[in-house]
Write a protein that holds these residues in place. Structure first.
Motif, PDB file in Angstrom:
ATOM      1  N   PHE A 284       0.820  -1.219   0.000  1.00 15.58           N
ATOM      2  CA  PHE A 284       0.000   0.000   0.000  1.00 15.58           C
ATOM      3  C   PHE A 284       0.853   1.267   0.000  1.00 15.58           C
ATOM      4  CE2 PHE A 284      -2.810  -3.221   2.103  1.00 15.58           C
ATOM      5  CZ  PHE A 284      -3.655  -3.381   1.025  1.00 15.58           C
ATOM      6  N   LYS A 285       2.099   1.133  -0.454  1.00 19.92           N
ATOM      7  CA  LYS A 285       2.998   2.288  -0.507  1.00 19.92           C
ATOM      8  C   LYS A 285       2.366   3.386  -1.377  1.00 19.92           C
ATOM      9  CE  LYS A 285       7.810   3.194  -1.711  1.00 19.92           C
ATOM     10  NZ  LYS A 285       9.007   2.522  -2.233  1.00 19.92           N
ATOM     11  N   GLY A 286       2.415   4.602  -0.865  1.00 23.21           N
ATOM     12  CA  GLY A 286       1.853   5.713  -1.633  1.00 23.21           C
ATOM     13  C   GLY A 286       0.342   5.816  -1.543  1.00 23.21           C
ATOM     14  N   GLU A 287      -0.278   4.885  -0.820  1.00 22.54           N
ATOM     15  CA  GLU A 287      -1.743   4.912  -0.649  1.00 22.54           C
ATOM     16  C   GLU A 287      -2.020   5.393   0.780  1.00 22.54           C
ATOM     17  OE1 GLU A 287      -4.028   2.893  -2.880  1.00 22.54           O
ATOM     18  OE2 GLU A 287      -2.321   2.905  -4.262  1.00 22.54           O
ATOM     19  N   PRO A 288      -3.239   5.877   1.031  1.00 24.02           N
ATOM     20  CA  PRO A 288      -3.557   6.281   2.403  1.00 24.02           C
ATOM     21  C   PRO A 288      -3.337   5.094   3.348  1.00 24.02           C
ATOM     22  CG  PRO A 288      -5.321   6.881   0.884  1.00 24.02           C
ATOM     23  CD  PRO A 288      -4.348   6.051   0.110  1.00 24.02           C
ATOM     24  N   GLY A 289      -2.653   5.352   4.459  1.00 27.73           N
ATOM     25  CA  GLY A 289      -2.443   4.289   5.456  1.00 27.73           C
ATOM     26  C   GLY A 289      -1.282   3.368   5.141  1.00 27.73           C
ATOM     27  N   GLY A 290      -0.597   3.629   4.029  1.00 27.47           N
ATOM     28  CA  GLY A 290       0.482   2.732   3.599  1.00 27.47           C
ATOM     29  C   GLY A 290       1.636   2.653   4.586  1.00 27.47           C
ATOM     30  N   ARG A 291       1.947   3.797   5.183  1.00 30.85           N
ATOM     31  CA  ARG A 291       3.069   3.821   6.118  1.00 30.85           C
ATOM     32  C   ARG A 291       2.739   3.008   7.379  1.00 30.85           C
ATOM     33  NH1 ARG A 291       7.196   7.845   7.043  1.00 30.85           N
ATOM     34  NH2 ARG A 291       6.232   9.131   5.458  1.00 30.85           N
ATOM     35  N   ARG A 292       1.500   3.194   7.867  1.00 32.31           N
ATOM     36  CA  ARG A 292       1.065   2.475   9.059  1.00 32.31           C
ATOM     37  C   ARG A 292       1.048   0.960   8.796  1.00 32.31           C
ATOM     38  NH1 ARG A 292      -1.825   2.348  13.779  1.00 32.31           N
ATOM     39  NH2 ARG A 292      -3.824   1.301  13.560  1.00 32.31           N
ATOM     40  N   TRP A 293       0.605   0.589   7.627  1.00 32.54           N
ATOM     41  CA  TRP A 293       0.605  -0.822   7.219  1.00 32.54           C
ATOM     42  C   TRP A 293       2.006  -1.416   7.371  1.00 32.54           C
ATOM     43  CZ3 TRP A 293      -1.754  -5.203   5.695  1.00 32.54           C
ATOM     44  CH2 TRP A 293      -1.139  -6.045   4.774  1.00 32.54           C
ATOM     45  N   ARG A 294       2.989  -0.677   6.865  1.00 35.30           N
ATOM     46  CA  ARG A 294       4.372  -1.142   6.907  1.00 35.30           C
ATOM     47  C   ARG A 294       4.861  -1.289   8.350  1.00 35.30           C
ATOM     48  NH1 ARG A 294       8.317  -0.672   2.510  1.00 35.30           N
ATOM     49  NH2 ARG A 294      10.200  -1.283   3.569  1.00 35.30           N
TER      50      ARG A 294
END
Ligand SMILES: Cc1cc2nc3c(=O)[nH]c(=O)nc-3n(C[C@H](O)[C@H](O)[C@H](O)COP(=O)(O)O)c2cc1C
Length: 321
Positions: A284-294
């Motif tokens: 989900f990189k570059g998508e909303p919430g992508g950083r939190r996912w990582r």
């Protein structure tokens, strides 16, 4: 419509079976290439470790590293029972280790050798490999060199040429720099298609989005994408619609649930969690919430297990959308 319209590039340490399976959940149509496997590894090593894949991965191609007709034929014979849809010969990689083995891009200097390898593989197994190469190497940067390579290799029966649209320097540039420093020359690949219309010509290099891929298709039969699929897998969820006109687009929750089921099957076979989670980091990189996912994936790895709710529980809230 060519079977090679869009493909995932072979990438060492990236396109293992787990990343390929994830990509298959995101796009049903894209052709998936394995990491390069060296002939001797298949002949003398644990072949199943390199060759096993999930049946859902089709169409899937095995990339072979070889400089020797006899070894190539034996390696492809070993791989035969696995039922890959294509064998691809690596004539494009400039890494010093690969050069030392005499294969990869240095094979471009001896198209006759490539033709011999192709014929040996065909005679022993009935498989006609495709070839992945560059537009040139070192001092050989004229179109005539490239066209002669294709002509000689095509005479051995090869019908599919995947062309990384930049030349390689065999000295002085490391493999990473060889994927950025030499300029992209897609026009040379387009010209190949004009000069060899009967061949399937696939261009590769620097393609970032399905829209860009579609633009290349006005000139060639196919587009191969490497880094942009690893870095931004979800971006390619639009590929089946944009490149094939399919109505279907993947649903994020369904992708996560299916990958989770796959992950548990592989864990039960002894594959480490870290290896199975690695392809998910950029999902989900570059998508909303992508950083939190990582971050949450990182935390799960440190804990050594996924939370009770599984991958969907880690997903950004937007995942259900
Ligand atoms: C990490 C990494 C590993 C790669 N390994 C291989 C390989 O095993 N065989 C090969 O033919 N090319 C390999 N390549 C080159 C890619 O297949 C592709 O030609 C190149 O990255 C250009 O495409 P791109 O700009 O879409 O990434 C590799 C590239 C990367 C980034």
């Amino acid at each position: 419509m060519s079977e090679h319209r869009l493909s995932l590039a072979p990438m060492m340490e990236r396109t293992d079976r787990h990343f390929r399976f994830l990509m298959r959940l995101i796009t049903r149509r894209t052709r998936l290439y394995s990491e390069m496997v060296v002939d001797r590894t298949l002949i003398h090593g644990d072949a199943a470790r390199h060759l096993d894949y999930h049946p859902a991965e089709h169409p899937v191609a095995l990339q072979l590293g070889s400089a020797d007709p006899g070894l190539a034929a034996r390696a492809v014979a070993v791989a035969r029972p696995w039922g890959y849809d294509e064998v691809n010969l690596n004539a494009g990689c400039p890494s010093p280790r690969v050069q030392a083995g005499g294969f990869g891009v240095v094979l471009m200097r001896t198209p006759e050798r490539v033709a011999e390898i192709v014929r040996a593989v065909y005679e022993a197994t009935g498989a006609l490999p495709s070839v992945k190469h560059r537009v040139g190497l070192d001092e050989h940067e004229d179109y005539a060199f490239l066209a002669r390579f294709v002509e000689v290799v095509a005479a051995s029966g090869v019908r599919v040429f995947v062309v990384h649209a930049r030349k390689a320097w065999t000295q002085g540039l490391d493999p990473k720099a060889n994927r950025t420093a030499p300029p992209l020359e897609h026009a040379k690949v387009y010209r190949l298609k004009r000069d060899f219309p009967e061949l399937t010509i696939v261009t590769n290099g620097g393609v970032g989005t399905p829209e860009e891929a579609r633009a290349h298709l006005a000139h060639v039969d196919g587009v191969m994408v490497g880094r942009a699929m690893w870095d931004r897998p979800w971006r390619w969820a639009a590929a089946d619609r944009l490149l094939w006109g399919d109505a279907h687009t993947p649903d994020r929750r369904a992708v996560l649930e299916r990958y989770q089921a796959y992950l548990h099957e592989r864990l039960a076979e002894g594959v480490p969690l870290r290896v199975l989670v690695r392809p998910l980091f950029n999902l989900f990189k570059g998508e909303p919430g992508g950083r939190r996912w990582r971050q949450q994936l990182d935390a799960a790895l440190r804990a050594g297990r996924l939370p009770a709710g599984g991958l969907a529980a880690l997903a950004p809230v937007e995942v259900g959308a």
